[in-house]
Motif scaffolding. Structure first.
Motif, PDB file in Angstrom:
ATOM      1  N   ASN A 168       0.852  -1.189   0.000  1.00  0.00           N
ATOM      2  CA  ASN A 168       0.000   0.000   0.000  1.00  0.00           C
ATOM      3  C   ASN A 168       0.890   1.242   0.000  1.00  0.00           C
ATOM      4  N   HIS A 169       0.272   2.389  -0.516  1.00  0.00           N
ATOM      5  CA  HIS A 169       0.918   3.670  -0.210  1.00  0.00           C
ATOM      6  C   HIS A 169       2.023   4.032  -1.203  1.00  0.00           C
ATOM      7  N   MET A 170       2.188   3.244  -2.288  1.00  0.00           N
ATOM      8  CA  MET A 170       3.260   3.489  -3.243  1.00  0.00           C
ATOM      9  C   MET A 170       2.857   4.549  -4.260  1.00  0.00           C
ATOM     10  N   LEU A 171       3.848   5.308  -4.724  1.00  0.00           N
ATOM     11  CA  LEU A 171       3.615   6.394  -5.670  1.00  0.00           C
ATOM     12  C   LEU A 171       3.581   5.872  -7.099  1.00  0.00           C
ATOM     13  N   VAL A 172       2.585   6.309  -7.867  1.00  0.00           N
ATOM     14  CA  VAL A 172       2.558   6.036  -9.301  1.00  0.00           C
ATOM     15  C   VAL A 172       3.575   6.960  -9.967  1.00  0.00           C
ATOM     16  N   ARG A 173       4.498   6.369 -10.707  1.00  0.00           N
ATOM     17  CA  ARG A 173       5.569   7.140 -11.340  1.00  0.00           C
ATOM     18  C   ARG A 173       5.305   7.294 -12.841  1.00  0.00           C
ATOM     19  N   ASP A 174       5.464   8.510 -13.335  1.00  0.00           N
ATOM     20  CA  ASP A 174       5.398   8.740 -14.770  1.00  0.00           C
ATOM     21  C   ASP A 174       6.808   9.007 -15.292  1.00  0.00           C
ATOM     22  N   ASP A 175       6.904   9.244 -16.590  1.00  0.00           N
ATOM     23  CA  ASP A 175       8.214   9.418 -17.225  1.00  0.00           C
ATOM     24  C   ASP A 175       8.966  10.598 -16.617  1.00  0.00           C
ATOM     25  N   MET A 187     -12.626   7.261  16.566  1.00  0.00           N
ATOM     26  CA  MET A 187     -11.186   7.507  16.458  1.00  0.00           C
ATOM     27  C   MET A 187     -10.955   8.847  15.776  1.00  0.00           C
ATOM     28  N   ASP A 188      -9.725   9.369  15.914  1.00  0.00           N
ATOM     29  CA  ASP A 188      -9.402  10.619  15.226  1.00  0.00           C
ATOM     30  C   ASP A 188      -8.893  10.315  13.822  1.00  0.00           C
ATOM     31  N   ILE A 189      -8.684  11.371  13.049  1.00  0.00           N
ATOM     32  CA  ILE A 189      -8.363  11.219  11.627  1.00  0.00           C
ATOM     33  C   ILE A 189      -7.014  10.539  11.412  1.00  0.00           C
ATOM     34  N   GLY A 190      -6.028  10.825  12.267  1.00  0.00           N
ATOM     35  CA  GLY A 190      -4.728  10.189  12.118  1.00  0.00           C
ATOM     36  C   GLY A 190      -4.802   8.696  12.363  1.00  0.00           C
ATOM     37  N   THR A 191      -5.556   8.295  13.391  1.00  0.00           N
ATOM     38  CA  THR A 191      -5.720   6.874  13.689  1.00  0.00           C
ATOM     39  C   THR A 191      -6.440   6.161  12.557  1.00  0.00           C
ATOM     40  N   LEU A 192      -7.483   6.785  12.020  1.00  0.00           N
ATOM     41  CA  LEU A 192      -8.207   6.187  10.899  1.00  0.00           C
ATOM     42  C   LEU A 192      -7.273   5.968   9.711  1.00  0.00           C
ATOM     43  N   THR A 193      -6.396   6.932   9.452  1.00  0.00           N
ATOM     44  CA  THR A 193      -5.448   6.815   8.347  1.00  0.00           C
ATOM     45  C   THR A 193      -4.502   5.642   8.555  1.00  0.00           C
ATOM     46  N   ALA A 194      -3.904   5.559   9.752  1.00  0.00           N
ATOM     47  CA  ALA A 194      -2.989   4.457  10.048  1.00  0.00           C
ATOM     48  C   ALA A 194      -3.700   3.111   9.963  1.00  0.00           C
ATOM     49  N   LEU A 195      -4.930   3.070  10.424  1.00  0.00           N
ATOM     50  CA  LEU A 195      -5.708   1.827  10.430  1.00  0.00           C
ATOM     51  C   LEU A 195      -5.986   1.341   9.013  1.00  0.00           C
ATOM     52  N   LEU A 196      -6.521   2.220   8.155  1.00  0.00           N
ATOM     53  CA  LEU A 196      -6.962   1.796   6.834  1.00  0.00           C
ATOM     54  C   LEU A 196      -5.810   1.567   5.868  1.00  0.00           C
ATOM     55  N   LEU A 197      -4.635   2.141   6.152  1.00  0.00           N
ATOM     56  CA  LEU A 197      -3.459   1.865   5.331  1.00  0.00           C
ATOM     57  C   LEU A 197      -2.703   0.637   5.814  1.00  0.00           C
ATOM     58  N   ASN A 198      -3.127   0.076   6.953  1.00  0.00           N
ATOM     59  CA  ASN A 198      -2.434  -1.042   7.590  1.00  0.00           C
ATOM     60  C   ASN A 198      -1.026  -0.640   8.041  1.00  0.00           C
ATOM     61  N   ALA A 199      -0.893   0.617   8.466  1.00  0.00           N
ATOM     62  CA  ALA A 199       0.390   1.093   8.990  1.00  0.00           C
ATOM     63  C   ALA A 199       0.612   0.659  10.435  1.00  0.00           C
ATOM     64  N   MET A 200      -0.467   0.343  11.127  1.00  0.00           N
ATOM     65  CA  MET A 200      -0.384  -0.102  12.521  1.00  0.00           C
ATOM     66  C   MET A 200      -1.490  -1.143  12.735  1.00  0.00           C
ATOM     67  N   THR A 240      -4.585  -5.975   4.006  1.00  0.00           N
ATOM     68  CA  THR A 240      -3.519  -6.565   4.823  1.00  0.00           C
ATOM     69  C   THR A 240      -2.146  -6.376   4.187  1.00  0.00           C
ATOM     70  N   LYS A 241      -2.088  -5.638   3.085  1.00  0.00           N
ATOM     71  CA  LYS A 241      -0.789  -5.388   2.451  1.00  0.00           C
ATOM     72  C   LYS A 241       0.077  -4.497   3.332  1.00  0.00           C
ATOM     73  N   SER A 242       1.389  -4.694   3.264  1.00  0.00           N
ATOM     74  CA  SER A 242       2.327  -3.850   4.006  1.00  0.00           C
ATOM     75  C   SER A 242       2.381  -2.454   3.390  1.00  0.00           C
ATOM     76  N   VAL A 243       2.723  -1.481   4.228  1.00  0.00           N
ATOM     77  CA  VAL A 243       2.881  -0.102   3.762  1.00  0.00           C
ATOM     78  C   VAL A 243       4.326   0.111   3.309  1.00  0.00           C
ATOM     79  N   CYS A 244       4.489   0.843   2.220  1.00  0.00           N
ATOM     80  CA  CYS A 244       5.834   1.158   1.742  1.00  0.00           C
ATOM     81  C   CYS A 244       5.804   2.495   1.004  1.00  0.00           C
TER      82      CYS A 244
END
Length: 382
Positions: free
Chosen positions: A175-182, A333-346, A373-377
């Motif tokens: 999760n969380h990877m950047l789409v790269r263009d040319d 939960m607060d917005i930061g916790t929701l972010t960490a939760l849904l990205l599977n960062a914690m 359940t994917k890892s964050v990177c």
């Protein structure tokens, strides 16, 4: 009088001067026009006093992946203020403006590299991606038996399609990877003196690459991307072939990387470096796109967000989609916790046990069953 406005091309010289002062570098004259062209792709907000730029913030318009979906992302960068204007609320006002702008543009999530993690936590961003940094000695550079395939070196601005084909297959694991263009490959992926080294299998298919540079008895590997064990070993052997040239090797890798385990002596210097932060900008829009899996019963999440009032609501996640729910039930939960939760960062259980999430354990377990359940990177920088 303080005035905030969006910068135009006529303001870019001032923006570059502020960056040079704040970040203590100089843009070489031969790179100046390229820097101007880059700024044309940014959305830049600044505060002015008596028509002079005193602070600024850049928004990059990019995409990241979560699960199997792509999300519009606003990348915060270039936040800078002249010293005489600091601690007067300018950055706070710019960050609030950036959140409003990103919402209006449909960017449901934002990423940034923090100068201070706790500072940005106050605005709703949360730590989501860390890097593992290795430092190896020459004695650690053993070699595997030679395998099939070959290594090919590409020059600057060469091989973008080849590298990106490997990168996009690899990034699907996270999760969380950047789409790269040319343009991103040409100007942001370690272009200054770094070699692009690609492994091709026996069928001439690219299955791995390195971005690396050897100088001053150091091999600096900033990206090591591979699709299988054969590619990993081939790239490692390329690194090991530098044993007559270098005394040390430094490698940057995702947090879940297992390089040390494969070494003959795993007791090497390792650092886990907290790297990037993320924040959901528009909860409703984000939840509507989020790849929930196998929803068996409705779950309600009540979100608190001190910076974005449009997010302060209860959201019901059900088979019929996302609707406004009853805030008297479910999880809070607060917005930061929701972010960490849904990205599977914690892990959800850790957030619950540390009282970042309130509500019933049954609801938490039900939510944990349907999120990615994917890892964050994250291995890019802006």
């Amino acid at each position: 009088m303080i005035e905030m406005r969006k910068l135009t091309e006529t303001d870019f010289d001032e923006a570059i001067k502020l960056s040079e002062y704040a970040f203590q570098y100089s843009v070489p004259s031969e790179d100046y026009e390229r820097r101007i062209d880059m700024l044309k792709t940014h959305e830049i907000w600044g505060e002015y006093e008596d028509d002079a730029l005193i602070s600024k913030l850049h928004i990059l318009h990019k995409k990241i992946n979560i699960g199997d979906r792509l999300f519009e992302m606003g990348g915060i960068a270039g936040v800078a203020t002249y010293p005489e204007h600091r601690r007067k609320g300018s950055v706070t006002r710019l960050l609030k403006q950036s959140l409003q702008s990103m919402k209006e543009r449909g960017q449901t999530i934002s990423l940034l590299h923090p100068f201070d993690i706790n500072f940005y936590r106050r605005f709703g961003w949360e730590l989501t991606a860390s890097l593992k940094k290795y430092e190896l000695e020459k004695k650690d550079l053993f070699r595997y038996p030679d395998g099939p395939g070959r290594i090919k070196r590409f020059g600057k601005d060469e091989g973008n399609d080849v590298l990106n084909s490997v990168y996009e297959q690899w990034f699907a694991k996270f999760n969380h990877m950047l789409v790269r263009d040319d343009n991103w490959w040409n100007h942001h992926v370690f272009t200054d003196g770094y070699n692009r080294v690609v492994y091709f299998n026996e069928n001439n298919e690219a299955e791995g690459y390195l971005c690396c540079k050897a100088a001053d008895k150091l091999l600096d590997v900033q990206e090591m991307v591979y699709l299988n064990e054969t590619a990993r070993r081939a790239l490692w052997n390329f690194i090991a072939q530098h044993d007559s040239m270098v005394d040390k090797v430094k490698i940057v890798a995702p947090e879940n990387d297992s390089l040390a385990y494969h070494l003959q002596n795993p007791r090497i210097k390792q650092e886990l470096y907290p790297y990037f932060m993320a924040r959901i900008v528009d909860v409703e829009g984000f939840l509507q796109l989020y790849p929930f899996e196998n929803i068996s019963r409705p779950i309600t999440i009540t979100v608190t967000d001190s910076q974005c009032p449009w997010n302060n609501s209860a959201y019901r996640i059900g088979e019929e989609g996302i609707t406004t729910g009853d805030s008297s039930t479910g999880l809070t939960m607060d917005i930061g916790t929701l972010t960490a939760l849904l990205l599977n960062a914690m892990p959800p259980a850790v957030l619950y046990e540390t009282e970042k999430i309130a509500g019933s354990r049954e609801d938490l377990d039900a939510l944990a069953e349907i999120i990615t359940t994917k890892s964050v990177c994250f291995i890019d920088f802006f």
